[in-house]
Structures are given as structure tokens and as C-alpha cells.
Design a protein around this motif. Structure first.
Motif, PDB file in Angstrom:
ATOM      1  N   TRP A   1       0.816  -1.216   0.154  1.00 38.60           N
ATOM      2  CA  TRP A   1      -0.031  -0.059  -0.021  1.00 38.60           C
ATOM      3  C   TRP A   1       0.798   1.244   0.161  1.00 38.60           C
ATOM      4  O   TRP A   1       0.372   2.504  -0.317  1.00 38.60           O
ATOM      5  N   GLN A   2       2.254   1.372   0.165  1.00 36.55           N
ATOM      6  CA  GLN A   2       3.038   2.454   0.433  1.00 36.55           C
ATOM      7  C   GLN A   2       3.800   2.453  -0.991  1.00 36.55           C
ATOM      8  O   GLN A   2       4.816   2.273  -0.992  1.00 36.55           O
ATOM      9  N   GLY A   3       3.128   3.012  -2.041  1.00 35.43           N
ATOM     10  CA  GLY A   3       4.083   3.409  -3.396  1.00 35.43           C
ATOM     11  C   GLY A   3       4.501   4.512  -3.586  1.00 35.43           C
ATOM     12  O   GLY A   3       3.709   5.568  -3.075  1.00 35.43           O
ATOM     13  N   HIS A   4       5.511   4.669  -3.987  1.00 35.40           N
ATOM     14  CA  HIS A   4       5.983   5.914  -4.112  1.00 35.40           C
ATOM     15  C   HIS A   4       5.602   6.715  -5.411  1.00 35.40           C
ATOM     16  O   HIS A   4       5.388   8.054  -5.638  1.00 35.40           O
ATOM     17  N   ASP A   5       5.405   5.892  -6.372  1.00 33.30           N
ATOM     18  CA  ASP A   5       5.070   6.240  -7.836  1.00 33.30           C
ATOM     19  C   ASP A   5       3.596   6.478  -7.731  1.00 33.30           C
ATOM     20  O   ASP A   5       3.126   7.390  -8.575  1.00 33.30           O
ATOM     21  N   THR A   6       2.811   5.686  -7.364  1.00 31.93           N
ATOM     22  CA  THR A   6       1.296   5.603  -7.399  1.00 31.93           C
ATOM     23  C   THR A   6       0.807   5.511  -6.228  1.00 31.93           C
ATOM     24  O   THR A   6       1.148   5.307  -5.149  1.00 31.93           O
ATOM     25  N   GLU A   7      -0.504   6.229  -6.126  1.00 34.76           N
ATOM     26  CA  GLU A   7      -1.333   6.331  -5.049  1.00 34.76           C
ATOM     27  C   GLU A   7      -2.036   4.893  -4.881  1.00 34.76           C
ATOM     28  O   GLU A   7      -2.619   4.543  -5.928  1.00 34.76           O
ATOM     29  N   ALA A   8      -2.184   4.425  -3.642  1.00 37.50           N
ATOM     30  CA  ALA A   8      -2.860   3.104  -3.419  1.00 37.50           C
ATOM     31  C   ALA A   8      -4.372   3.241  -3.661  1.00 37.50           C
ATOM     32  O   ALA A   8      -5.000   4.318  -3.267  1.00 37.50           O
ATOM     33  N   HIS A   9      -5.186   2.600  -4.496  1.00 42.21           N
ATOM     34  CA  HIS A   9      -6.485   2.605  -4.493  1.00 42.21           C
ATOM     35  C   HIS A   9      -7.143   2.015  -3.375  1.00 42.21           C
ATOM     36  O   HIS A   9      -6.741   1.142  -2.415  1.00 42.21           O
ATOM     37  N   THR A  10      -8.442   2.469  -3.031  1.00 40.97           N
ATOM     38  CA  THR A  10      -9.256   2.145  -1.797  1.00 40.97           C
ATOM     39  C   THR A  10      -9.271   0.409  -1.837  1.00 40.97           C
ATOM     40  O   THR A  10      -9.036  -0.019  -0.851  1.00 40.97           O
ATOM     41  N   GLU A  11      -9.229  -0.278  -2.958  1.00 42.13           N
ATOM     42  CA  GLU A  11      -9.519  -1.963  -2.575  1.00 42.13           C
ATOM     43  C   GLU A  11      -8.077  -2.438  -2.125  1.00 42.13           C
ATOM     44  O   GLU A  11      -8.080  -3.182  -1.332  1.00 42.13           O
ATOM     45  N   GLU A  12      -6.971  -1.761  -2.809  1.00 41.89           N
ATOM     46  CA  GLU A  12      -5.693  -2.056  -2.188  1.00 41.89           C
ATOM     47  C   GLU A  12      -5.491  -1.865  -0.707  1.00 41.89           C
ATOM     48  O   GLU A  12      -4.884  -2.667  -0.088  1.00 41.89           O
ATOM     49  N   LEU A  13      -5.919  -0.758  -0.264  1.00 44.53           N
ATOM     50  CA  LEU A  13      -5.974  -0.326   0.978  1.00 44.53           C
ATOM     51  C   LEU A  13      -7.016  -1.347   1.998  1.00 44.53           C
ATOM     52  O   LEU A  13      -6.599  -1.788   3.121  1.00 44.53           O
ATOM     53  N   ARG A  14      -8.111  -1.733   1.360  1.00 48.04           N
ATOM     54  CA  ARG A  14      -8.941  -2.552   2.173  1.00 48.04           C
ATOM     55  C   ARG A  14      -8.260  -3.927   2.322  1.00 48.04           C
ATOM     56  O   ARG A  14      -8.290  -4.527   3.620  1.00 48.04           O
ATOM     57  N   LEU A  15      -7.702  -4.462   1.237  1.00 48.05           N
ATOM     58  CA  LEU A  15      -6.921  -5.781   1.611  1.00 48.05           C
ATOM     59  C   LEU A  15      -5.662  -5.673   2.380  1.00 48.05           C
ATOM     60  O   LEU A  15      -5.668  -6.735   3.112  1.00 48.05           O
ATOM     61  N   ALA A  16      -5.021  -4.531   2.565  1.00 43.56           N
ATOM     62  CA  ALA A  16      -4.001  -4.419   3.234  1.00 43.56           C
ATOM     63  C   ALA A  16      -4.494  -4.120   4.852  1.00 43.56           C
ATOM     64  O   ALA A  16      -3.919  -5.014   5.855  1.00 43.56           O
ATOM     65  N   LEU A  17      -5.573  -3.611   5.120  1.00 44.44           N
ATOM     66  CA  LEU A  17      -6.010  -3.536   6.382  1.00 44.44           C
ATOM     67  C   LEU A  17      -6.741  -4.952   6.776  1.00 44.44           C
ATOM     68  O   LEU A  17      -6.245  -5.073   7.844  1.00 44.44           O
ATOM     69  N   ARG A  18      -7.331  -5.730   5.981  1.00 41.19           N
ATOM     70  CA  ARG A  18      -7.577  -6.976   6.296  1.00 41.19           C
ATOM     71  C   ARG A  18      -6.299  -7.700   6.512  1.00 41.19           C
ATOM     72  O   ARG A  18      -6.500  -8.537   7.505  1.00 41.19           O
ATOM     73  N   GLN A  19      -5.269  -7.814   5.816  1.00 41.41           N
ATOM     74  CA  GLN A  19      -4.104  -8.367   6.247  1.00 41.41           C
ATOM     75  C   GLN A  19      -3.468  -8.121   7.572  1.00 41.41           C
ATOM     76  O   GLN A  19      -3.033  -8.867   8.253  1.00 41.41           O
ATOM     77  N   TYR A  20      -3.512  -6.631   7.764  1.00 38.13           N
ATOM     78  CA  TYR A  20      -3.111  -6.196   9.091  1.00 38.13           C
ATOM     79  C   TYR A  20      -3.948  -6.994  10.173  1.00 38.13           C
ATOM     80  O   TYR A  20      -3.139  -7.381  11.184  1.00 38.13           O
ATOM     81  N   ARG A  21      -5.086  -7.072  10.166  1.00 36.19           N
ATOM     82  CA  ARG A  21      -6.170  -7.528  11.152  1.00 36.19           C
ATOM     83  C   ARG A  21      -5.807  -8.863  11.536  1.00 36.19           C
ATOM     84  O   ARG A  21      -5.527  -9.376  12.433  1.00 36.19           O
ATOM     85  N   GLU A  22      -5.582  -9.391  10.360  1.00 36.06           N
ATOM     86  CA  GLU A  22      -5.434 -10.925  10.622  1.00 36.06           C
ATOM     87  C   GLU A  22      -4.068 -11.258  11.111  1.00 36.06           C
ATOM     88  O   GLU A  22      -3.993 -12.131  12.044  1.00 36.06           O
ATOM     89  N   ALA A  23      -3.064 -10.555  10.677  1.00 30.35           N
ATOM     90  CA  ALA A  23      -1.846 -10.895  11.400  1.00 30.35           C
ATOM     91  C   ALA A  23      -1.773 -10.477  12.633  1.00 30.35           C
ATOM     92  O   ALA A  23      -1.118 -11.203  13.719  1.00 30.35           O
ATOM     93  N   THR A  24      -2.399  -9.390  12.832  1.00 29.84           N
ATOM     94  CA  THR A  24      -2.517  -8.734  14.519  1.00 29.84           C
ATOM     95  C   THR A  24      -3.183  -9.866  15.397  1.00 29.84           C
ATOM     96  O   THR A  24      -2.767 -10.077  16.510  1.00 29.84           O
ATOM     97  N   GLU A  25      -4.605 -10.428  14.684  1.00 35.46           N
ATOM     98  CA  GLU A  25      -5.222 -11.372  15.721  1.00 35.46           C
ATOM     99  C   GLU A  25      -4.435 -12.493  15.918  1.00 35.46           C
ATOM    100  O   GLU A  25      -4.561 -13.166  16.826  1.00 35.46           O
ATOM    101  N   ARG A  26      -3.546 -12.857  14.824  1.00 37.92           N
ATOM    102  CA  ARG A  26      -2.853 -14.087  15.152  1.00 37.92           C
ATOM    103  C   ARG A  26      -1.592 -13.807  16.223  1.00 37.92           C
ATOM    104  O   ARG A  26      -1.429 -14.765  16.977  1.00 37.92           O
ATOM    105  N   LEU A  27      -1.130 -13.065  16.169  1.00 40.66           N
ATOM    106  CA  LEU A  27      -0.261 -12.606  17.149  1.00 40.66           C
ATOM    107  C   LEU A  27      -0.786 -12.244  18.659  1.00 40.66           C
ATOM    108  O   LEU A  27      -0.276 -12.973  19.574  1.00 40.66           O
ATOM    109  N   LEU A  28      -1.747 -11.723  18.672  1.00 44.05           N
ATOM    110  CA  LEU A  28      -2.513 -11.705  20.042  1.00 44.05           C
ATOM    111  C   LEU A  28      -3.214 -12.889  20.607  1.00 44.05           C
ATOM    112  O   LEU A  28      -3.189 -13.236  21.740  1.00 44.05           O
ATOM    113  N   ARG A  29      -2.990 -13.944  19.894  1.00 45.78           N
ATOM    114  CA  ARG A  29      -3.809 -15.330  20.279  1.00 45.78           C
ATOM    115  C   ARG A  29      -2.317 -16.281  20.743  1.00 45.78           C
ATOM    116  O   ARG A  29      -2.509 -17.488  21.433  1.00 45.78           O
ATOM    117  N   ILE A  30      -1.186 -15.485  20.429  1.00 45.65           N
ATOM    118  CA  ILE A  30      -0.202 -16.340  20.942  1.00 45.65           C
ATOM    119  C   ILE A  30       0.200 -16.378  22.512  1.00 45.65           C
ATOM    120  O   ILE A  30      -0.154 -15.571  23.100  1.00 45.65           O
TER     121      ILE A  30
END
Length: 132
Positions: A103-132
Motif C-alpha cells: 500500500w505504500q507506493g512512491h510512484d502511485t497512490e494506493a486504490h481503496t481496494e488495495e488499502l482494504r486488502l492491506a487493512l484486512r491482512q494487518y487485522r489477520e496478522a495482528t489477531e494471530r499475534l494476539l492469540r500467541i
């Protein structure tokens, strides 16, 4: 007297018996994606199966030597813990770089769908960490 089958693998190992094999994970990663095949846990695995196997074997060996050499067993467990933390840290650092690059592109701005997917992946990864 407690039957050996009623003991946990750790109790069996500390008791001087042969170490029990490390338990198998619930879901195995798909080779292509690194995500579990069963779909029960989203995202890539935190430790590859071969790394988990090696660390599990080392733990069982440390546990099985406790009766004969308690200090050596604890020192091995300490080193094992350091190795596990190092592996996890390396994996999480790589995952963070991958997520940021999505989602952090220097040349292009991330689209809403890319940001939505990134947010979902952050959520999933963080939830997994919190289950440890």
C-alpha cells in the motif's frame, strides 16, 4: 501410580522416559501460498514446518535431559527460546515489509481496494499475534 499414557509429553520427558514426538500442527501450509490448507488460520505461517520440527525436537531433548543435567537442560531451553524468538522476529519483519509494500507506493497512490486488502491482512496478522 500414574500410567504413562496419562502423562503429557513434557511430564513423560522429565520423568526420564523417551521423549514424545512434537504434536503435529492443525493445518499444514500450502506450498504455493504459505497459508494453511484447511483455511482455519488465514495468512502465512509464522514458522515453517521444518523450523517447528527442529525447535520441537530440541525442546524434547532438553526436557529429556533434565533429570541427569538440570542446568544443561535449562540452558538448552533458554537458547531454544532465543532461536524461536529470532525466527519469529525475522518472519514478522518480512511480513511487515510485504504488507507495507502493498500500500505504500512512491510512484502511485494506493486504490481503496488495495488499502482494504492491506487493512484486512494487518487485522489477520495482528489477531494471530494476539492469540500467541
Amino acid at each position: 501410580m500414574t500410567d504413562a499414557k496419562d502423562l503429557t509429553p513434557r511430564e513423560q520427558a522429565i520423568g526420564g522416559g523417551a521423549p514424545a514426538p512434537a504434536p503435529a500442527p492443525a493445518a499444514t501450509p500450502s506450498p504455493a501460498t504459505g497459508s494453511p490448507a484447511s483455511g482455519s488460520e488465514p495468512g502465512p505461517v509464522l514458522l515453517r514446518q521444518d523450523e517447528r520440527d527442529k525447535l520441537g525436537l530440541r525442546l524434547q531433548q532438553a526436557l529429556s535431559t533434565f533429570v541427569e543435567s538440570p542446568r544443561q537442560a535449562v540452558e538448552e531451553a533458554d537458547g531454544l527460546f532465543d532461536d524461536a524468538v529470532r525466527h519469529l522476529t525475522e518472519t514478522l519483519t518480512q511480513r511487515r515489509h510485504t504488507l507495507r509494500a502493498s500500500w505504500q507506493g512512491h510512484d502511485t497512490e494506493a486504490h481503496t481496494e488495495e488499502l482494504r486488502l492491506a487493512l484486512r491482512q494487518y487485522r489477520e496478522a495482528t489477531e494471530r499475534l494476539l492469540r500467541i
